[in-house]
Design a protein around this motif. Structure first.
Motif, short mmCIF file in Angstrom:
data_model
loop_
_atom_site.label_atom_id
_atom_site.label_comp_id
_atom_site.label_asym_id
_atom_site.label_seq_id
_atom_site.Cartn_x
_atom_site.Cartn_y
_atom_site.Cartn_z
N LYS A 1 20.57 -2.59 18.96
CA LYS A 1 19.93 -1.32 19.29
C LYS A 1 18.68 -1.05 18.45
CE LYS A 1 22.37 2.15 20.58
NZ LYS A 1 22.07 1.99 22.03
N GLY A 2 18.36 -1.98 17.53
CA GLY A 2 17.19 -1.79 16.70
C GLY A 2 17.32 -0.61 15.75
N MET A 3 18.54 -0.36 15.28
CA MET A 3 18.81 0.76 14.38
C MET A 3 19.09 0.27 12.96
SD MET A 3 21.29 3.24 16.67
CE MET A 3 21.35 4.48 15.36
N ASP A 4 18.83 1.13 11.99
CA ASP A 4 19.24 0.87 10.63
C ASP A 4 20.76 0.90 10.56
OD1 ASP A 4 18.69 0.87 7.59
OD2 ASP A 4 19.98 2.62 7.89
N VAL A 5 21.35 -0.02 9.82
CA VAL A 5 22.81 -0.12 9.75
C VAL A 5 23.42 1.18 9.22
CG1 VAL A 5 24.71 -1.28 8.57
CG2 VAL A 5 22.87 -2.63 9.55
N LEU A 6 22.83 1.74 8.20
CA LEU A 6 23.36 2.99 7.64
C LEU A 6 23.26 4.15 8.62
CD1 LEU A 6 22.23 3.18 3.91
CD2 LEU A 6 24.55 3.24 4.83
N GLN A 7 22.14 4.21 9.33
CA GLN A 7 21.95 5.27 10.31
C GLN A 7 23.03 5.19 11.40
OE1 GLN A 7 18.33 4.93 12.56
NE2 GLN A 7 18.58 6.89 13.59
N LEU A 8 23.29 3.98 11.89
CA LEU A 8 24.32 3.81 12.92
C LEU A 8 25.70 4.14 12.35
CD1 LEU A 8 25.17 3.02 15.76
CD2 LEU A 8 25.34 0.64 14.97
N ALA A 9 25.98 3.67 11.14
CA ALA A 9 27.28 3.94 10.52
C ALA A 9 27.53 5.44 10.41
CB ALA A 9 27.36 3.28 9.15
N GLN A 10 26.51 6.19 10.01
CA GLN A 10 26.65 7.64 9.88
C GLN A 10 26.88 8.30 11.23
OE1 GLN A 10 23.01 8.42 7.79
NE2 GLN A 10 23.82 7.74 5.83
N GLN A 11 26.19 7.83 12.27
CA GLN A 11 26.38 8.40 13.60
C GLN A 11 27.78 8.10 14.13
OE1 GLN A 11 24.14 10.37 15.81
NE2 GLN A 11 26.28 10.61 16.45
N VAL A 12 28.23 6.87 13.94
CA VAL A 12 29.57 6.49 14.41
C VAL A 12 30.64 7.26 13.65
CG1 VAL A 12 31.22 4.59 14.56
CG2 VAL A 12 28.84 4.22 15.24
#
Length: 315
Positions: free
Chosen positions: A294-305
């Motif tokens: 998805k072209g996202m930062d790993v931390l950003q995705l982890a926080q959203q999930v």
């Protein structure tokens, strides 16, 4: 290995990754060292859990697949504050409603309900694994699957719990049953999703989350579907001991964290993972793949999930 642990510990401390494995089959005999009915090595579930907790996995939901599984999953969940469980009957096992000796279908249902109600919300946080599986009709006929999938939606209505859903090659009937029973449903997730983009969008439009694991990420087509799923509708899982990400999968190119080499089960060593036996620690790899796709930062995705998981399961 000591150096790796130190470096990884520092990484997780600084990044503050908090993951929930929403589906792990921790009652599977493999975690007791039993494969195909044969004891191969000592049980090592405690070590498996510790590796997960050391790798940013904050909570694990233990999947129940039939009444006995659910009882065992709940028993396990009660041993650790970070473990939770589901209650339901997998579509391939729905003949148990009618073929369990000394028990009627209604009694089987009431037994599932009793397990739910004993620890609803505190430990039992979802109804499932339930749904439809038309890839494996040799285990349970289609009409039996549909009948008891619909019946189990009553568990959600009674308890107020969300659904942990299974769908294989059956999306038309699957979504029709859900729509027909919309008033009984308190949200849910289609776990181990490997369907089409249109199916993913239909599930999301209905109000469901999409659960992703290694089996959701095998092919380039799978990755294109994942790319289209909004981040606020994604949950992550391993489905351990199944659905690992393998080097031959299209997703493997997005895996960045390397763990110490696994040992074959016949050469098991204390403290080592087992080759080809997936475990919750590998949820980090699923996160890395989905973020990469998805072209996202790993931390950003982890926080959203993390937010998504709390919203659905009220953790």
């Amino acid at each position: 290995m000591i150096i790796w642990r130190r470096l990884f510990s520092e990484f997780t401390r600084m990044s503050d990754i908090r993951l929930t494995d929403i589906g792990a089959n921790l009652t599977d005999p493999m975690f007791n060292g039993v494969y195909h009915g044969k004891q191969v090595h000592p049980g090592d579930l405690d070590a498996v859990l510790q590796r997960a907790f050391d790798t940013g996995v904050d909570k694990i939901i233990v999947t129940g697949g039939n009444l006995t599984d659910c009882q065992e999953a709940l028993k396990l969940a009660k041993t650790n504050d970070r473990l939770y469980s589901t209650v339901g009957c997998h579509p391939t096992r729905c003949l148990e409603f009618e073929q369990t000796e000394g028990t009627t279908a209604e009694e089987y249902f009431q037994n599932l309900l009793s397990v739910c109600q004993a620890h609803a919300r505190s430990k039992v946080i979802a109804i499932g694994e339930c749904g439809l599986d038309y890839d494996r009709l040799h285990f349970c006929p289609k009409e039996i699957q549909k009948k008891y999938f619909e019946k189990q939606l009553e568990l959600s209505a009674i308890t107020g719990l969300p659904l942990f859903l299974h769908c294989r090659a059956a999306f038309g009937d699957f979504i029709d049953i859900l729509k027909r029973n919309k008033d009984k449903i308190n949200g849910g997730v289609v776990h181990s999703f490997d369907g089409s983009k249109d199916e993913a969008m239909a599930a999301i439009e209905f109000g469901l989350y999409i659960g992703l694991n290694g089996c959701s990420l095998k092919t380039e087509n799978n990755l294109e579907v994942v790319k289209a799923i909004p981040a606020d509708k994604i949950l992550l899982e391993t489905d351990a001991p199944w659905c690992e990400i393998r080097p031959t999968h299209a997703s493997s190119k997005f895996v960045t964290t390397q763990f110490p080499p696994a040992k074959k089960k016949e050469k098991w060593e204390s403290g080592c993972s087992v080759k080809s036996r997936n475990e919750p620690r590998n949820l980090l790899h699923v996160l890395e793949v989905v973020a990469g796709v998805k072209g996202m930062d790993v931390l950003q995705l982890a926080q959203q999930v993390f937010v998504n998981t709390c919203n659905l399961f009220k953790l």
